[in-house]
Design a protein around this motif. Structure first.
Motif, mmCIF file in Angstrom:
data_model
loop_
_atom_site.group_PDB
_atom_site.id
_atom_site.type_symbol
_atom_site.label_atom_id
_atom_site.label_comp_id
_atom_site.label_asym_id
_atom_site.label_seq_id
_atom_site.Cartn_x
_atom_site.Cartn_y
_atom_site.Cartn_z
ATOM 1 N N ILE A 1 0.748 -1.213 -0.136
ATOM 2 C CA ILE A 1 0.121 0.057 -0.050
ATOM 3 C C ILE A 1 0.814 1.200 -0.042
ATOM 4 O O ILE A 1 2.054 1.129 0.453
ATOM 5 N N PRO A 2 0.392 2.372 -0.375
ATOM 6 C CA PRO A 2 0.994 3.560 -0.042
ATOM 7 C C PRO A 2 1.395 3.901 1.117
ATOM 8 O O PRO A 2 0.837 3.493 1.968
ATOM 9 N N GLY A 3 2.639 4.591 1.257
ATOM 10 C CA GLY A 3 2.945 5.071 2.698
ATOM 11 C C GLY A 3 1.866 6.196 3.199
ATOM 12 O O GLY A 3 1.348 6.719 2.304
ATOM 13 N N ARG B 1 9.570 -0.355 4.596
ATOM 14 C CA ARG B 1 9.044 0.887 4.260
ATOM 15 C C ARG B 1 9.697 1.581 3.184
ATOM 16 O O ARG B 1 11.087 1.365 3.295
ATOM 17 N N TYR B 2 9.141 2.190 2.110
ATOM 18 C CA TYR B 2 9.969 2.719 0.985
ATOM 19 C C TYR B 2 9.443 4.424 0.845
ATOM 20 O O TYR B 2 8.253 4.522 1.125
ATOM 21 N N VAL B 3 10.464 5.125 0.844
ATOM 22 C CA VAL B 3 10.463 6.423 0.471
ATOM 23 C C VAL B 3 11.018 6.856 -0.820
ATOM 24 O O VAL B 3 12.210 6.638 -0.959
ATOM 25 N N ALA B 4 10.245 7.401 -1.788
ATOM 26 C CA ALA B 4 10.889 7.934 -3.012
ATOM 27 C C ALA B 4 11.791 6.744 -3.536
ATOM 28 O O ALA B 4 12.779 6.968 -4.273
ATOM 29 N N GLY B 5 11.181 5.451 -3.559
ATOM 30 C CA GLY B 5 11.930 4.343 -4.083
ATOM 31 C C GLY B 5 12.998 3.905 -3.340
ATOM 32 O O GLY B 5 13.518 2.563 -3.772
ATOM 33 N N LYS B 6 13.489 4.256 -2.123
ATOM 34 C CA LYS B 6 14.473 3.933 -1.173
ATOM 35 C C LYS B 6 13.711 2.909 -0.035
ATOM 36 O O LYS B 6 13.070 3.718 0.543
ATOM 37 N N LYS B 7 14.434 1.885 0.251
ATOM 38 C CA LYS B 7 13.902 1.186 1.347
ATOM 39 C C LYS B 7 14.530 1.851 2.595
ATOM 40 O O LYS B 7 15.884 1.955 2.601
ATOM 41 N N ILE B 8 13.756 2.246 3.524
ATOM 42 C CA ILE B 8 13.993 3.092 4.866
ATOM 43 C C ILE B 8 14.240 2.115 5.858
ATOM 44 O O ILE B 8 13.054 1.390 6.498
ATOM 45 N N GLU B 9 15.284 1.869 6.523
ATOM 46 C CA GLU B 9 15.487 0.919 7.613
ATOM 47 C C GLU B 9 15.317 2.034 9.071
ATOM 48 O O GLU B 9 15.229 3.150 8.773
ATOM 49 N N GLU B 10 15.234 1.080 10.126
ATOM 50 C CA GLU B 10 15.047 1.984 11.357
ATOM 51 C C GLU B 10 16.050 3.357 11.436
ATOM 52 O O GLU B 10 17.252 2.994 11.181
#
Length: 432
Positions: free
Chosen positions: A66-68, A419-428
């Motif tokens: 789903i979208p963030g 979690r992805y933001v602007a195509g990048k996987k975002i870790e904690e």
């Protein structure tokens, strides 16, 4: 994986894809594919064509993609006060709880301690874009901006302006309020593609006409958006009338000082707006941040969200931490649906309640549109996404719409596995 013919970076994600191009219905693809190129959605497909046969596919199986979530209203320095003073109305709550807490951010070390927790919690809850109030302290605001830049999340962050009707321990001169704001606009305007400053008069009662006018000029000069509050509480509305009898209504004060849609603007709460004010918001393209949890907690009332939507106002959702007690946008979606059902009854069933589709839209594309092409999986949209494992919530042998609805109501951060933001996987976030 690199596509040598276009020298672009392409990644394909497979799973049960759900998003809302409009608020009317879900777009659902069971075992579908999202093709992402250079951080943006290229296409969403039910079947992968041969042209992508040499691309690697990240397969999330039976999970939901789903979208963030996007949050249009959040007070970072109030995070430590969540759940406190919830038996007060707005103005007593500000004076007894909020202002004393915000004063602590004069100490950058205190800001670092709390803001690390804030940014990690936002990440944890699946919020990928957020509009944030800091305190009036310049250095602490810069710390918060830096932490968001380090995190990979998208944010607008504003140093609050307060130059009247504020306690001695939390007030600034008009000159300092404007000069500190301008310093941040200059320093952070081009520091990040997805973390930006935003001009932030707290609200009319704590901002002189001189500062409001100055904020409007700064926003226009640097082409940055504005955030503030409007018509949250009846006592607040009456106070604005007393302070500014020369103006017809609350919205007219902001509009006079070019703080009401002359640049992209988000106004939080909108519980007690007049029809004329709502019409002006629609005309000027002002966003309304619907914060039902906060409005319940401080006995402010219920925003008639259907009236705003019917008039064409851009509406998104806000957690409003700390008046809102939860950082979770799905929790706000549920509260918004519940609030709309009470309004439906109060309006003699004339104001239709929010559907699950509409509430989800408000927390994704509705709020996300304040950041640009964000909050959907349409072509050209930035790939902000969550991967949801809802297997712990019950039987998966139901429709995908039902699975998403159930997650919104009873799921939590433990169900978010990526979690992805602007195509990048975002870790904690690991914050300095």
């Amino acid at each position: 994986m690199s596509d040598s013919s276009t020298n672009s970076q392409t990644t394909i994600y497979k799973g049960n894809i759900i998003f809302t191009p409009t608020s009317k219905e879900f777009n659902i693809l069971k075992n579908g594919y999202i093709v992402v190129e250079n951080g943006r959605v290229k296409e969403v497909l039910s079947i992968l064509p041969d042209k992508y046969k040499n691309q690697n596919v990240i397969d999330y199986g039976n999970k939901l993609i789903i979208p963030g979530f996007s949050d249009l209203h959040f007070h970072a320095p109030q995070y430590a006060n969540r759940g406190l003073g919830m038996d007060k109305e707005l103005l007593p709550w500000l004076n007894q709880y909020t202002f004393p807490e915000e004063a602590k951010y004069a100490d950058p070390n205190y800001a670092k301690k709390i803001y690390k927790r804030v940014v990690k919690e936002i990440w944890k809850q699946g919020t990928t874009r957020i509009v944030v109030f800091s305190s009036l302290h310049k250095e602490s605001t810069k710390i918060l901006l830096d932490y968001f830049i380090q995190s990979g999340l998208g944010a607008y962050v504003g140093k609050v302006g307060m130059d009247r009707n504020s306690p001695d321990f939390l007030i600034e001169t008009t000159e300092l309020s404007l000069s500190d704001t301008e310093e941040i606009l200059k320093e952070y305007g081009n520091k990040s593609n997805i973390v930006k400053p935003i001009v932030t008069p707290r609200f009319v009662p704590t901002c002189t006409p001189e500062s409001l006018g100055g904020f409007g000029e700064l926003a226009a000069k640097y082409n940055v958006p504005i955030q503030s509050h409007i018509s949250e509480n009846l006592g607040e509305v009456e106070w604005v009338k007393e302070l500014h009898p020369e103006f017809e209504d609350y919205a007219s004060v902001y509009n006079n000082f070019k703080c009401f849609g002359q640049v992209p603007t988000v106004m939080a709460h909108c519980v007690h707006n007049t029809d004329k004010e709502i019409d002006l918001m629609a005309k000027n393209g002002v966003y309304a941040a619907h914060c039902p949890n906060a409005n319940y907690n401080l006995a402010s009332g219920i925003m008639p969200v259907r009236k705003f939507l019917n008039k064409g106002v851009n509406v998104g959702l806000g957690t409003d931490v700390g008046a809102g007690h939860k950082v979770s946008i799905p929790n706000v979606m549920v509260a918004a649906m519940q609030a709309s059902k009470i309004k439906w009854l109060e309006s003699d069933k004339k104001l239709d309640w929010l559907t699950t589709e509409e509430a989800f839209y408000l927390g994704t594309k509705g709020s996300g549109s304040f950041f640009g092409n964000v909050g959907s999986f349409e072509e050209g949209y930035e790939f902000d996404a969550l991967v949801i494992d809802d297997s712990s919530l019950g039987d998966l042998n139901i429709t995908l719409r039902e699975r998403l609805q159930r997650y919104i109501y009873i799921g939590d951060d433990r169900n978010i596995i990526e979690r992805y933001v602007a195509g990048k996987k975002i870790e904690e976030p690991q914050l300095d």
